[in-house]
Motif scaffolding. Structure first.
Motif, mmCIF file in Angstrom:
data_model
loop_
_atom_site.group_PDB
_atom_site.id
_atom_site.type_symbol
_atom_site.label_atom_id
_atom_site.label_comp_id
_atom_site.label_asym_id
_atom_site.label_seq_id
_atom_site.Cartn_x
_atom_site.Cartn_y
_atom_site.Cartn_z
ATOM 1 N N SER A 1 20.754 -42.657 35.900
ATOM 2 C CA SER A 1 21.543 -42.836 37.111
ATOM 3 C C SER A 1 22.968 -42.328 36.912
ATOM 4 O O SER A 1 23.537 -41.666 37.793
ATOM 5 C CB SER A 1 21.565 -44.306 37.519
ATOM 6 O OG SER A 1 22.318 -44.491 38.697
ATOM 7 N N GLU A 2 23.541 -42.593 35.751
ATOM 8 C CA GLU A 2 24.885 -42.098 35.454
ATOM 9 C C GLU A 2 24.899 -40.580 35.357
ATOM 10 O O GLU A 2 25.859 -39.932 35.772
ATOM 11 C CB GLU A 2 25.403 -42.723 34.157
ATOM 12 C CG GLU A 2 25.756 -44.197 34.280
ATOM 13 C CD GLU A 2 26.179 -44.816 32.954
ATOM 14 O OE1 GLU A 2 26.518 -45.999 32.950
ATOM 15 O OE2 GLU A 2 26.183 -44.101 31.929
ATOM 16 N N LYS B 1 22.930 -38.498 37.006
ATOM 17 C CA LYS B 1 22.863 -38.008 38.382
ATOM 18 C C LYS B 1 24.223 -38.122 39.064
ATOM 19 O O LYS B 1 24.695 -37.172 39.704
ATOM 20 C CB LYS B 1 21.810 -38.797 39.147
ATOM 21 C CG LYS B 1 21.724 -38.479 40.638
ATOM 22 C CD LYS B 1 20.719 -39.409 41.318
ATOM 23 C CE LYS B 1 21.144 -40.865 41.161
ATOM 24 N NZ LYS B 1 20.178 -41.817 41.728
ATOM 25 N N ASP B 2 24.870 -39.275 38.927
ATOM 26 C CA ASP B 2 26.164 -39.487 39.566
ATOM 27 C C ASP B 2 27.220 -38.511 39.027
ATOM 28 O O ASP B 2 28.049 -37.995 39.793
ATOM 29 C CB ASP B 2 26.643 -40.922 39.359
ATOM 30 C CG ASP B 2 25.797 -41.937 40.119
ATOM 31 O OD1 ASP B 2 25.053 -41.531 41.031
ATOM 32 O OD2 ASP B 2 25.880 -43.147 39.781
ATOM 33 N N LYS B 3 27.211 -38.281 37.734
ATOM 34 C CA LYS B 3 28.188 -37.371 37.132
ATOM 35 C C LYS B 3 27.949 -35.933 37.597
ATOM 36 O O LYS B 3 28.901 -35.205 37.897
ATOM 37 C CB LYS B 3 28.124 -37.459 35.607
ATOM 38 C CG LYS B 3 29.067 -36.500 34.883
ATOM 39 C CD LYS B 3 30.525 -36.678 35.302
ATOM 40 C CE LYS B 3 31.097 -37.990 34.828
ATOM 41 N NZ LYS B 3 32.554 -38.080 35.106
ATOM 42 N N ILE C 1 26.637 -35.017 40.433
ATOM 43 C CA ILE C 1 27.072 -34.948 41.830
ATOM 44 C C ILE C 1 28.593 -34.911 41.905
ATOM 45 O O ILE C 1 29.177 -34.174 42.713
ATOM 46 C CB ILE C 1 26.504 -36.135 42.628
ATOM 47 C CG1 ILE C 1 24.977 -35.982 42.773
ATOM 48 C CG2 ILE C 1 27.154 -36.235 44.007
ATOM 49 C CD1 ILE C 1 24.290 -37.175 43.404
ATOM 50 N N GLU C 2 29.248 -35.674 41.056
ATOM 51 C CA GLU C 2 30.716 -35.694 41.032
ATOM 52 C C GLU C 2 31.285 -34.329 40.653
ATOM 53 O O GLU C 2 32.298 -33.882 41.215
ATOM 54 C CB GLU C 2 31.188 -36.746 40.028
ATOM 55 C CG GLU C 2 32.690 -36.791 39.810
ATOM 56 C CD GLU C 2 33.072 -37.701 38.651
ATOM 57 O OE1 GLU C 2 34.086 -37.407 37.984
ATOM 58 O OE2 GLU C 2 32.360 -38.699 38.406
ATOM 59 N N GLU D 1 17.127 -36.916 42.485
ATOM 60 C CA GLU D 1 18.480 -36.359 42.396
ATOM 61 C C GLU D 1 18.880 -35.646 43.686
ATOM 62 O O GLU D 1 19.966 -35.878 44.235
ATOM 63 C CB GLU D 1 18.542 -35.405 41.195
ATOM 64 C CG GLU D 1 18.472 -36.145 39.861
ATOM 65 C CD GLU D 1 18.108 -35.251 38.690
ATOM 66 O OE1 GLU D 1 18.468 -35.601 37.557
ATOM 67 O OE2 GLU D 1 17.469 -34.199 38.898
ATOM 68 N N ASP E 1 19.424 -38.039 46.683
ATOM 69 C CA ASP E 1 20.728 -38.699 46.712
ATOM 70 C C ASP E 1 21.786 -37.784 47.326
ATOM 71 O O ASP E 1 22.652 -38.240 48.087
ATOM 72 C CB ASP E 1 21.151 -39.099 45.293
ATOM 73 C CG ASP E 1 20.896 -40.573 45.018
ATOM 74 O OD1 ASP E 1 20.035 -41.159 45.703
ATOM 75 O OD2 ASP E 1 21.549 -41.134 44.125
ATOM 76 N N LEU F 1 23.969 -38.586 50.716
ATOM 77 C CA LEU F 1 25.428 -38.579 50.698
ATOM 78 C C LEU F 1 25.988 -37.607 51.736
ATOM 79 O O LEU F 1 26.995 -37.904 52.396
ATOM 80 C CB LEU F 1 25.934 -38.217 49.304
ATOM 81 C CG LEU F 1 25.730 -39.295 48.230
ATOM 82 C CD1 LEU F 1 26.017 -38.728 46.846
ATOM 83 C CD2 LEU F 1 26.624 -40.504 48.494
ATOM 84 N N ARG G 1 29.570 -38.664 53.013
ATOM 85 C CA ARG G 1 30.280 -39.057 51.788
ATOM 86 C C ARG G 1 30.402 -37.869 50.829
ATOM 87 O O ARG G 1 31.036 -37.967 49.780
ATOM 88 C CB ARG G 1 29.545 -40.211 51.078
ATOM 89 C CG ARG G 1 29.283 -41.420 51.947
ATOM 90 C CD ARG G 1 30.568 -42.061 52.408
ATOM 91 N NE ARG G 1 31.311 -42.653 51.302
ATOM 92 C CZ ARG G 1 32.491 -43.247 51.410
ATOM 93 N NH1 ARG G 1 33.077 -43.296 52.607
ATOM 94 N NH2 ARG G 1 33.095 -43.772 50.376
#
Length: 311
Positions: free
Chosen positions: A221-222, A224-226, A228-229, A246, A249, A253, A258
């Motif tokens: 999860s981290e 994927k978030d990184k 995307i960031e 992935e 998400d 967003l 977002r």
């Protein structure tokens, strides 16, 4: 910042600037707003105020009829000067600004030939590397860590990696060099691209030594978030449930406003046809609006994919 700042400035002295270029000798001060560069390359007030934010603003500049017409006209006038170098026409420092400007707008719209013609004639075809670096994109590619059964999947991954490298973009991916993840990353490196590897510690894989940017995280999860960031655009190659999670998400967003970034499914050999039909069924059953469905792009070729990324 609105493009009117260029129109207002050019209205005062574009005719004079054009005549100076035709005469082969710049004598007054108009370079910042007549041959605009990427923002951040210069430190002066004018360089900052008239700096172009990136490829999107450069494309907006070329969509404004008057600005497009003036830039092409003055670039053509420069191209038609005979017997003088760029430094002799503009001075050494401003000649470099013109190279930067021509690089930026050539990248923004390669179909406008005059920008490349100026680069070929006066700069030996060399693009300004700082401009290329400044307007490059970070492209997150979600895909399988196996090759899949269809050889077309690996071929598409390698072609995408080559395109990322050739266009001076940076690949953001999930680490390692197995399967299609390896196909896209190694191909990007082979074509002189940069790669950012984002990998959970428990899945730590051997990395190609050419990859200089590694980010370790604790969980999927981290990761994927990184990704995307970090990324400016997103592509889903054929893959499994992780790939779907992935890119889903990203879709959510964007749908919730977002995230503002282009994304697409690379539908190699119809791999995502069932999913495309499923999204249509979501619309039919009232779980997805037609507007949001229109934003979910399924592309069949690298040409279509690049149009989405560059939009």
């Amino acid at each position: 910042m609105a493009l009117e700042r260029f129109i207002e400035a050019q209205n005062k002295d574009f005719t004079r600037a054009l005549q100076e270029v035709k005469n082969g000798h710049k004598t007054t001060h108009w370079i910042w707003y007549t041959f605009p560069q990427l923002k951040g390359l210069g430190r002066s007030y004018n360089a900052q105020y008239y700096g172009i934010e990136g490829l999107r603003e450069a494309r907006a500049y070329l969509k404004e009829p008057l600005l497009k017409q003036r830039l092409i006209e003055i670039a053509t006038a420069f191209y038609n000067v005979e017997g003088r170098s760029a430094a002799e026409v503009f001075g050494i420092l401003d000649a470099k600004k013109v190279q930067s400007c021509m690089t930026l707008f050539h990248k923004a719209d390669p179909e406008i030939q005059i920008f490349k013609q100026v680069l070929d004639k006066y700069y030996n075809g060399e693009l300004d590397w700082k401009t290329l670096e400044g307007c490059s994109l970070k492209i997150a590619v979600f895909c399988g860590s196996t090759h899949g059964k269809d050889p077309a999947f690996a071929k598409a991954a390698k072609e995408l990696g080559a395109w990322i490298g050739d266009h001076h973009h940076t690949l953001v991916y999930g680490g390692g060099h197995a399967g299609n993840m390896g196909d896209v990353s190694l191909s990007a490196l082979d074509h002189h691209g940069q790669c950012i590897s984002v990998s959970p510690l428990f899945l730590k894989r051997e990395e190609d030594p050419r990859i200089k940017h590694h980010i370790d995280v604790e969980t999927l999860s981290e990761r994927k978030d990184k990704m995307i960031e970090l990324a400016d655009a997103f592509v889903a190659l054929p893959g499994g449930p992780g790939t779907l999670e992935e890119i889903s998400d990203v879709i959510s967003l964007v749908r919730l406003r977002r995230l503002n970034a282009p994304y697409c499914f690379y539908n190699v050999n119809g791999f995502y046809d069932p999913l495309m039909r499923f999204y249509d069924e979501m619309v039919e059953q009232g779980y997805f609006t037609s507007l949001h469905r229109s934003e979910v792009h399924f592309v069949d070729s690298l040409e279509e994919l690049t149009k989405i990324i560059d939009s």
